[in-house]
Scaffold this motif. Structure first.
Motif, mmCIF file in Angstrom:
data_model
loop_
_atom_site.group_PDB
_atom_site.id
_atom_site.type_symbol
_atom_site.label_atom_id
_atom_site.label_comp_id
_atom_site.label_asym_id
_atom_site.label_seq_id
_atom_site.Cartn_x
_atom_site.Cartn_y
_atom_site.Cartn_z
ATOM 1 N N HIS A 257 0.129 -2.712 3.968
ATOM 2 C CA HIS A 257 -1.059 -3.492 3.626
ATOM 3 C C HIS A 257 -0.878 -4.093 2.228
ATOM 4 C CE1 HIS A 257 -3.337 -1.993 7.070
ATOM 5 N NE2 HIS A 257 -2.843 -0.806 6.808
ATOM 6 N N SER B 88 0.801 -1.220 0.000
ATOM 7 C CA SER B 88 0.000 0.000 0.000
ATOM 8 C C SER B 88 0.834 1.271 0.000
ATOM 9 C CB SER B 88 -0.933 -0.012 1.208
ATOM 10 O OG SER B 88 -0.181 -0.221 2.402
ATOM 11 N N SER B 89 1.469 1.550 -1.132
ATOM 12 C CA SER B 89 2.123 2.847 -1.298
ATOM 13 C C SER B 89 1.910 3.293 -2.736
ATOM 14 C CB SER B 89 3.617 2.776 -0.985
ATOM 15 O OG SER B 89 4.329 2.207 -2.061
ATOM 16 N N TYR C 296 -6.759 2.610 2.986
ATOM 17 C CA TYR C 296 -5.648 2.329 3.899
ATOM 18 C C TYR C 296 -5.094 3.606 4.532
ATOM 19 C CZ TYR C 296 -5.345 -2.509 2.216
ATOM 20 O OH TYR C 296 -5.591 -3.830 1.913
ATOM 21 N N ARG C 297 -5.646 4.762 4.158
ATOM 22 C CA ARG C 297 -5.247 6.069 4.723
ATOM 23 C C ARG C 297 -3.740 6.300 4.646
ATOM 24 N NH1 ARG C 297 -9.612 7.942 7.896
ATOM 25 N NH2 ARG C 297 -11.228 6.378 8.165
ATOM 26 N N GLU D 210 -1.379 4.273 5.016
ATOM 27 C CA GLU D 210 -0.542 3.422 5.873
ATOM 28 C C GLU D 210 0.195 2.397 5.014
ATOM 29 O OE1 GLU D 210 -3.053 1.531 8.668
ATOM 30 O OE2 GLU D 210 -3.658 3.393 9.654
ATOM 31 N N PRO D 211 1.510 2.272 5.207
ATOM 32 C CA PRO D 211 2.249 1.264 4.433
ATOM 33 C C PRO D 211 2.034 -0.136 5.005
ATOM 34 C CG PRO D 211 3.717 2.408 5.935
ATOM 35 C CD PRO D 211 2.378 3.071 6.079
#
Lengths: 111, 150
Positions: free
Chosen positions: B73, B22-23, B67-68, B70-71
């Motif tokens: 995920h 998640s980036s 995921y707001r 947040e890394p």
């Protein structure tokens, strides 16, 4: 995504974009677009070499255009490829970010 | 709400899978992957453009909103070539979020439009279908693109 700018006759600032205006491309040009939009009053954005436009890239066009517009200026997009133009049209942006495919007409519209 | 097409079984003949974290930087891997699929399955340029546009929108929404930012995920994208269509199944384990088609509002003034509000409009315009399913602990979005030959 590369960015180049030049000053044309008549106080027109021409920005030439080249590459993909995706998330990565948008991040690469945002600062320079915003700096340019901070002073330009007549802004012509040459879109001929932009091969992709996503919603984040769209934001990179709209925010600077809004800055120019608030100071009473004008912004025109020049000659995007078909799919890029389809994105602009689908976003209803062509009404407020006018598109010209002929350079003489684009320059006249900014005069 | 699921469309009638969701009654079709989830395509089991998945041919390719891309796993991401998640980036936003990870999303740079998507375009080359689509390029490989386009070459292998004869996906024309206009369809490829639409696929990349829609996947960028769906995946960036997951990273930024679900995921707001947040890394760590996970997200997965699976591809299947089914009956002349390219099917992409995106899954994440974020809280439930169903993409819905926004109202078609024509901006009246350059200074007042919301530049960040166009993504879902583009998604529903460029995909031939968009379906959503909430699984036990995951979101599943299924995008279908008819493969139109140039």
């Amino acid at each position: 995504m590369t960015f180049a700018s030049e000053e044309l006759d008549g106080g027109i600032t021409k920005v030439t974009l080249n590459g993909r205006l995706d998330i990565e491309g948008a991040a690469a040009i945002d600062l320079r677009m915003n700096v340019t939009a901070g002073t330009a009053k007549k802004l012509l954005i040459d879109m001929r070499e932009v091969s992709f436009l996503g919603s984040m890239g769209l934001r990179s066009l709209v925010l600077p255009a809004q800055a120019v517009k608030r100071r009473g200026g004008k912004v025109i997009l020049f000659d995007p490829v078909k799919m890029v133009e389809d994105v602009l049209v689908a976003s209803n942006m062509q009404a407020i970010l006018p598109i010209h495919h002929d350079m003489a007409e684009a320059l006249a519209a900014l005069a | 709400m699921l469309s009638p097409a969701m009654t079709q079984p989830y395509p089991r003949d998945v041919r390719r899978r891309l796993s991401l974290t998640s980036s936003l930087a990870e999303l740079a891997r998507v375009s080359p992957w689509i390029g490989e699929l386009a070459a292998e399955f004869g996906i024309p340029n206009e369809t490829r453009f639409a696929i990349e546009l829609c996947l960028e929108e769906v995946l960036s929404n997951i990273v930024r909103h679900a995921y707001r930012g947040e890394p760590g995920h996970s997200l997965t994208v699976e591809f299947a070539h089914v009956e002349g269509s390219a099917i992409f199944v995106v899954e994440d384990d974020a809280p439930a979020f169903e993409p819905t088609q926004p109202a078609d509002v024509i901006p009246e003034d350059l200074t007042t439009i919301q530049p960040g509000g166009q993504g879902l409009r583009l998604l529903f315009r460029f995909a031939d279908s968009v379906e959503y399913e909430r699984l036990a602990d995951r979101n599943r979005v299924i995008l279908r693109f008819e493969i139109k030959r140039d």
